[in-house]
Design a protein around this motif. Structure first.
Motif: not given
Lengths: 150, 150
Positions: A98-102
């Motif tokens: 999720e962090e990478s996506r954001a």
DNA sequence: TATAAATTTTAGCTTGCACTAAATTTTGTC
DNA sequence: GACAAAATTTAGTGCAAGCTAAAATTTATA
């Protein structure tokens, strides 16, 4: 000829070496891990499951390479797997994805706002996202919010 | 026991494998090469010469690691060296260093203009500069030129 | 100038990540 | 249900980049 068991000296040396590897690994290896969990999350969200063969196809590498990478991710607690079954993210893996996506989205959108075409922005964001500090990310976020399309 | 000479089949296989490595290498390895030539250029310009021991200190790695890297750079035609003497950039190496420097400056300045503090900008630029396409670089350049500090 | 200190190089080891080929297991079809 | 196809895993190989320890060479000093 005995001497199968490593001597204390050898073990101590191995530990010291392992320690120094740690620093090194965190450099390039984190990027690979992020790419994998991000892709795994995408596959799960879109197709319902993440299969090694799909990862290999998307990443442009062989099954064997993916398998080895998945072993490392499992070792590092980012994915779980049962033999011959599809792949799941751990809580930590999902969080990282999720962090990478954001991060990816923010970088891509910032590039677009700066005038880069969306295809190029998508590609460059892929490379850039792993090298952005929290401060820079915050700056990009502000840049995106402030004074949008006039 | 003969069979020292590789069979044609083995050679063909080795060639195919080498070819596929090429693609892979260009990913992470180019970054390392760029970091090295950029740093070598800086050392030459500032201190008059580039010594392995200084490279090691700046990069936070051992002399042995630097030496191995320099062997690869020499093999790839980016530096020249005489045993136990300091390091020189080839024309190609100098060109790559200048290009990396320019790229680095643009990224750093763009980050600063986006509100990132200069220390963070410097650090992040280091990581980002290797992943910027020509198009994105052009966009950043325009961003820097257009409507400076009001 | 002889010797000590600093630097560079070599040797040997580890991990990561890429490959091919082959073995194992699951899945799909007749 | 048997058999073929697809997917996963294992085995074996290569290169990059990191390390330590030790050897070779240059530089500095007493």
């Amino acid at each position: 000829m005995p001497a199968k068991r490593p001597s204390p000296t050898v073990l101590r040396e191995a530990t010291r070496q392992a320690r120094s590897f740690e620093r090194v690994r965190q450099a390039h290896q984190r990027e690979v891990a992020e790419d994998y969990v991000e892709l795994i999350a995408d596959l799960i969200d879109v197709t319902g499951e993440a299969r090694a063969v799909d990862l290999a196809e998307r990443l442009g590498v062989t099954n064997a390479t993916v398998n080895a990478a998945l072993n490392r991710l499992a070792r590092d607690g980012l994915v779980t797997r049962q033999r011959y079954r599809s792949i799941f993210l751990t809580t930590e893996g999902r969080r990282l994805a999720e962090e990478s996506r954001a991060r990816h989205r923010i970088v891509r959108d910032a590039l677009i706002k700066l005038g880069v075409d969306s295809e190029t922005a998508e590609i460059d964001a892929e490379g850039i996202e792993h090298h952005i500090s929290a401060r820079t990310l915050a700056a990009l976020r502000e840049f995106l919010e402030g004074a949008g399309t006039p």
